[in-house]
Design a protein around this motif. Structure first.
Motif, PDB file in Angstrom:
ATOM      1  N   SER A  42       4.207  34.214  -2.484  1.00 48.72           N
ATOM      2  CA  SER A  42       3.774  33.982  -1.109  1.00 48.72           C
ATOM      3  C   SER A  42       4.294  32.643  -0.581  1.00 48.72           C
ATOM      4  O   SER A  42       4.805  32.554   0.551  1.00 48.72           O
ATOM      5  CB  SER A  42       2.243  34.044  -1.001  1.00 48.72           C
ATOM      6  N   THR A  43       4.178  31.584  -1.393  1.00 44.89           N
ATOM      7  CA  THR A  43       4.666  30.274  -0.968  1.00 44.89           C
ATOM      8  C   THR A  43       6.186  30.265  -0.865  1.00 44.89           C
ATOM      9  O   THR A  43       6.761  29.686   0.059  1.00 44.89           O
ATOM     10  CB  THR A  43       4.201  29.182  -1.947  1.00 44.89           C
ATOM     11  N   TRP A  44       6.857  30.944  -1.801  1.00 49.51           N
ATOM     12  CA  TRP A  44       8.327  31.024  -1.786  1.00 49.51           C
ATOM     13  C   TRP A  44       8.817  31.690  -0.511  1.00 49.51           C
ATOM     14  O   TRP A  44       9.697  31.174   0.169  1.00 49.51           O
ATOM     15  CB  TRP A  44       8.807  31.794  -3.028  1.00 49.51           C
ATOM     16  N   PHE A  45       8.213  32.827  -0.168  1.00 50.33           N
ATOM     17  CA  PHE A  45       8.618  33.529   1.054  1.00 50.33           C
ATOM     18  C   PHE A  45       8.340  32.676   2.294  1.00 50.33           C
ATOM     19  O   PHE A  45       9.146  32.624   3.232  1.00 50.33           O
ATOM     20  CB  PHE A  45       7.888  34.866   1.183  1.00 50.33           C
ATOM     21  N   ALA A  46       7.188  32.000   2.305  1.00 53.33           N
ATOM     22  CA  ALA A  46       6.834  31.171   3.460  1.00 53.33           C
ATOM     23  C   ALA A  46       7.828  30.038   3.640  1.00 53.33           C
ATOM     24  O   ALA A  46       8.261  29.735   4.759  1.00 53.33           O
ATOM     25  CB  ALA A  46       5.416  30.610   3.289  1.00 53.33           C
TER      26      ALA A  46
ATOM     27  N   TYR B 296       2.965  22.524   2.777  1.00 56.37           N
ATOM     28  CA  TYR B 296       1.794  22.729   3.629  1.00 56.37           C
ATOM     29  C   TYR B 296       2.192  23.206   5.019  1.00 56.37           C
ATOM     30  O   TYR B 296       1.558  24.095   5.600  1.00 56.37           O
ATOM     31  CB  TYR B 296       0.973  21.436   3.730  1.00 56.37           C
ATOM     32  N   LEU B 297       3.261  22.620   5.570  1.00 57.08           N
ATOM     33  CA  LEU B 297       3.718  23.035   6.894  1.00 57.08           C
ATOM     34  C   LEU B 297       4.225  24.475   6.898  1.00 57.08           C
ATOM     35  O   LEU B 297       4.006  25.226   7.842  1.00 57.08           O
ATOM     36  CB  LEU B 297       4.823  22.099   7.392  1.00 57.08           C
ATOM     37  N   SER B 298       4.926  24.861   5.812  1.00 55.95           N
ATOM     38  CA  SER B 298       5.433  26.232   5.726  1.00 55.95           C
ATOM     39  C   SER B 298       4.284  27.229   5.715  1.00 55.95           C
ATOM     40  O   SER B 298       4.335  28.268   6.390  1.00 55.95           O
ATOM     41  CB  SER B 298       6.293  26.401   4.463  1.00 55.95           C
ATOM     42  N   ASN B 299       3.261  26.924   4.945  1.00 55.15           N
ATOM     43  CA  ASN B 299       2.100  27.825   4.911  1.00 55.15           C
ATOM     44  C   ASN B 299       1.359  27.822   6.254  1.00 55.15           C
ATOM     45  O   ASN B 299       0.858  28.862   6.698  1.00 55.15           O
ATOM     46  CB  ASN B 299       1.156  27.412   3.778  1.00 55.15           C
ATOM     47  N   ALA B 300       1.322  26.659   6.928  1.00 51.43           N
ATOM     48  CA  ALA B 300       0.716  26.598   8.262  1.00 51.43           C
ATOM     49  C   ALA B 300       1.518  27.439   9.249  1.00 51.43           C
ATOM     50  O   ALA B 300       0.953  28.148  10.091  1.00 51.43           O
ATOM     51  CB  ALA B 300       0.643  25.150   8.739  1.00 51.43           C
ATOM     52  N   ASN B 301       2.838  27.370   9.150  1.00 52.71           N
ATOM     53  CA  ASN B 301       3.707  28.194   9.996  1.00 52.71           C
ATOM     54  C   ASN B 301       3.376  29.668   9.852  1.00 52.71           C
ATOM     55  O   ASN B 301       3.238  30.400  10.840  1.00 52.71           O
ATOM     56  CB  ASN B 301       5.182  28.013   9.609  1.00 52.71           C
TER      57      ASN B 301
ATOM     58  N   VAL C 204      14.126  25.773  -4.127  1.00 52.78           N
ATOM     59  CA  VAL C 204      12.797  26.324  -4.399  1.00 52.78           C
ATOM     60  C   VAL C 204      12.856  27.660  -5.151  1.00 52.78           C
ATOM     61  O   VAL C 204      11.853  28.357  -5.249  1.00 52.78           O
ATOM     62  CB  VAL C 204      11.989  26.503  -3.087  1.00 52.78           C
ATOM     63  N   SER C 205      14.035  28.008  -5.705  1.00 55.31           N
ATOM     64  CA  SER C 205      14.198  29.333  -6.325  1.00 55.31           C
ATOM     65  C   SER C 205      14.535  29.283  -7.813  1.00 55.31           C
ATOM     66  O   SER C 205      14.920  30.304  -8.400  1.00 55.31           O
ATOM     67  CB  SER C 205      15.295  30.121  -5.585  1.00 55.31           C
ATOM     68  N   LYS C 206      14.394  28.151  -8.419  1.00 53.06           N
ATOM     69  CA  LYS C 206      14.684  28.028  -9.845  1.00 53.06           C
ATOM     70  C   LYS C 206      13.808  28.984 -10.659  1.00 53.06           C
ATOM     71  O   LYS C 206      12.619  29.148 -10.380  1.00 53.06           O
ATOM     72  CB  LYS C 206      14.424  26.583 -10.296  1.00 53.06           C
ATOM     73  N   GLY C 207      14.415  29.631 -11.644  1.00 47.02           N
ATOM     74  CA  GLY C 207      13.670  30.489 -12.561  1.00 47.02           C
ATOM     75  C   GLY C 207      13.651  31.957 -12.202  1.00 47.02           C
ATOM     76  O   GLY C 207      13.166  32.783 -12.977  1.00 47.02           O
ATOM     77  N   ARG C 208      14.177  32.340 -11.043  1.00 43.53           N
ATOM     78  CA  ARG C 208      14.212  33.750 -10.652  1.00 43.53           C
ATOM     79  C   ARG C 208      15.536  34.373 -11.072  1.00 43.53           C
ATOM     80  O   ARG C 208      16.562  33.698 -11.134  1.00 43.53           O
ATOM     81  CB  ARG C 208      14.006  33.897  -9.138  1.00 43.53           C
ATOM     82  N   THR C 209      15.512  35.673 -11.359  1.00 45.42           N
ATOM     83  CA  THR C 209      16.765  36.355 -11.689  1.00 45.42           C
ATOM     84  C   THR C 209      17.587  36.553 -10.411  1.00 45.42           C
ATOM     85  O   THR C 209      17.047  36.527  -9.296  1.00 45.42           O
ATOM     86  CB  THR C 209      16.519  37.726 -12.339  1.00 45.42           C
TER      87      THR C 209
ATOM     88  N   GLY D 200      14.640  39.551  -2.742  1.00 50.87           N
ATOM     89  CA  GLY D 200      13.637  38.860  -1.933  1.00 50.87           C
ATOM     90  C   GLY D 200      14.226  38.232  -0.690  1.00 50.87           C
ATOM     91  O   GLY D 200      13.695  38.383   0.413  1.00 50.87           O
ATOM     92  N   VAL D 201      15.363  37.538  -0.842  1.00 49.02           N
ATOM     93  CA  VAL D 201      15.958  36.817   0.288  1.00 49.02           C
ATOM     94  C   VAL D 201      16.511  37.774   1.337  1.00 49.02           C
ATOM     95  O   VAL D 201      16.411  37.512   2.543  1.00 49.02           O
ATOM     96  CB  VAL D 201      17.052  35.850  -0.209  1.00 49.02           C
ATOM     97  N   LEU D 202      17.078  38.903   0.913  1.00 45.93           N
ATOM     98  CA  LEU D 202      17.652  39.849   1.876  1.00 45.93           C
ATOM     99  C   LEU D 202      16.590  40.682   2.584  1.00 45.93           C
ATOM    100  O   LEU D 202      16.661  40.882   3.803  1.00 45.93           O
ATOM    101  CB  LEU D 202      18.633  40.797   1.173  1.00 45.93           C
TER     102      LEU D 202
END
Length: 498
Positions: free
Chosen positions: A84-88, A250-255, A333-338, A345-347
């Motif tokens: 959720s935070t990554w997408f935000a 915090y701003l991203s989640n507020a957005n 912010v994407s370290k550790g993902r395949t 996710g990004v597309l």
């Protein structure tokens, strides 16, 4: 400031020269950027369409290829942020102000003012309006971001390279990227980022001004926009001071919270059934026409060629100019993902959110336009507020929208200062605050000068001009990544005995 590289001083000098030029001779700067933009759009429109389509095809190939299971990092690395935070964070950095600015304006313009194929105001133009908006904000846009982010994340977290654009080209050019040629690559990337972000900040300031003008007696003009830029600059400097994990998170989640609130209210009070029907119908039309639209140049129709130049080429240039900034930020912010998880996710996720957003606000605008509201006669920066004025809770929606634009403004500028600082301190993940403040001032000053020289048209001209050289670097990055992946996979296969 000990970590600062020559890229910082060179790009800062170019930026200050451009700002001074625009302040002293605004008409001259506007004329030159317009000539450059016109030349690129006319002679290289086909090139933009081709390379962006190639980027999307490459991303899809990587998802389904054996390389998809490789990690952006070491095998034991885990993601730093929840889904959720990554997408935000990636969504707020990648497209916030653009969505709010064009949420109602783009579908109305494609329907009434400047449709791609049909006569304005016809059922055929209406059928195309949402489809083409989906095209400009869908997987092509995020394919551009994904390419830069994927390459940077792979080299940074898998191979331990500095988080620099130039470092990703070492598999092709070797140690040449550690000298003047590498500096040139990074200068191009940093300058494209400054212009791309400044353009978006200009759009944001214009829309906040448009909302204030629509709701009050305060006139629309450069000086009001300058005051808005100064206020928001102070706010994002404060956010930048707190660092990535606090301020931007915090701003991203507020957005996202404000965006979800605005969307939900519009969905409920707007024409809900029509919104859902338009979403499904437009999604089908978008997927059906995607291959053809991706490469539509219209060489035998001058009117359609002009439309493609003013819309599709502009949007592709916008995303390319933003891609060094957004790509670096998403990589961070994407370290550790395949690779498969990352690209999927990004597309898909931000594209789906964009489709929902345009369906809600675009459909609501279209309904009121057909009922005689004349929204198409409003300036683009005021159209969203004109739509709200036609529905219950209009004042509340306008206030939420201006808050949302402001937080997107702050998040984008905050993220950009981090990325620019990183790119000019040899890839440092914690650039000095003085460097971030310098870039914060530079991009705000650039936005102000572009608005002063020619308003939104000057922003568009500068954007297409700045994106062009970086597009060639992106092509080299794709080849460099593929070369590195083949090498690394061969080593893994050898170790595992395959």
């Amino acid at each position: 400031m000990k970590k600062v590289t020559s890229v910082f001083w060179i790009t800062l000098a170019i930026t200050l020269f451009s700002v001074s030029w625009g302040s002293i001779a605004p008409k001259n700067l506007e004329k030159i950027t317009m000539n450059i933009q016109s030349y690129i759009s006319v002679h290289f429109g086909w090139y933009y369409l081709l390379i962006v389509t190639l980027f999307v095809v490459f991303c899809i190939y990587m998802i389904f290829s054996p390389y998809g299971k490789m990690k952006l990092g070491q095998p034991e690395d885990k993601p730093d942020y929840s889904y959720s935070t990554w997408f935000a964070m990636l969504f707020s950095a990648g497209m916030g102000i653009g969505l709010v600015f064009y949420g109602a304006a783009a579908p109305i313009q494609q329907y009434i003012s400047n449709p791609p194929l049909a006569e304005p105001g016809t059922p055929e133009a209406l059928a195309d309006a949402m489809r083409i908006t989906f095209f400009h904000y869908g997987i092509h846009a995020w394919g551009i971001y994904a390419i830069v982010a994927l390459v940077l994340a792979y080299f940074k977290f898998r191979r331990g390279a500095p988080g620099l654009i130039s470092a990703t080209l070492e598999p092709i050019f070797g140690n040449k990227m550690k000298g003047p040629w590498g500096t040139l690559v990074d200068v191009i990337a940093v300058f494209a980022t400054i212009v791309g972000v400044a353009t978006t900040l200009g759009f944001g300031a214009a829309q906040i001004n448009g909302g204030i003008t629509y709701l009050t007696n305060i006139d629309k003009g450069f000086w009001v926009q300058l005051i808005i830029i100064i206020i928001v600059t102070v706010l994002f400097m404060i956010s930048a001071y707190t660092g990535l994990s606090k301020g931007i998170k915090y701003l991203s989640n507020a957005n996202m919270g404000l965006a979800v609130t605005l969307f939900t209210i519009m969905l409920v009070i707007g024409p809900t059934l029509y919104i859902m029907n338009m979403l499904i119908d437009s999604l089908g039309a978008y997927l059906y026409t995607l291959p053809k639209e991706s490469l539509r140049v219209a060489p035998n129709n001058e009117e359609q060629q002009t439309w493609i130049k003013n819309w599709t080429v502009f949007f592709w240039a916008w995303w390319i100019a933003w891609s060094p900034f957004v790509g670096i930020f998403i990589a961070r912010v994407s370290k550790g993902r395949t690779i498969r998880e990352f690209l999927s996710g990004v597309l898909l996720v931000p594209s789906a959110v964009s489709f929902l957003w345009f369906s809600a606000f675009g459909s609501s605008a279209i309904v009121k336009q057909d009922e005689g509201a004349e929204l198409a006669s409003l300036p683009p920066e005021q159209m969203l507020f004109g739509v709200f004025d036609q529905y219950p809770l209009g004042m509340l929606l306008s206030i939420i929208a201006m808050l949302l634009i402001a937080t997107f403004f702050i998040t984008s500028a905050d993220s950009a200062t981090f990325v620019l600082g990183m790119q000019t301190t040899n890839g440092s993940l914690n650039p000095p605050k003085a460097v971030k403040f310098a870039w914060g001032f530079a991009q705000s000053a650039t936005a102000a000068v572009l608005l002063y020289t020619g308003g939104l048209q000057a922003l568009q001209n500068a954007l297409i001009s700045a994106a062009f050289p970086f597009s060639f670097i992106m092509l080299l990055m794709v080849y460099s990544l593929y070369k590195a992946l083949r090498e690394d996979k061969a080593k893994l296969d050898q170790i595992s005995g395959n």
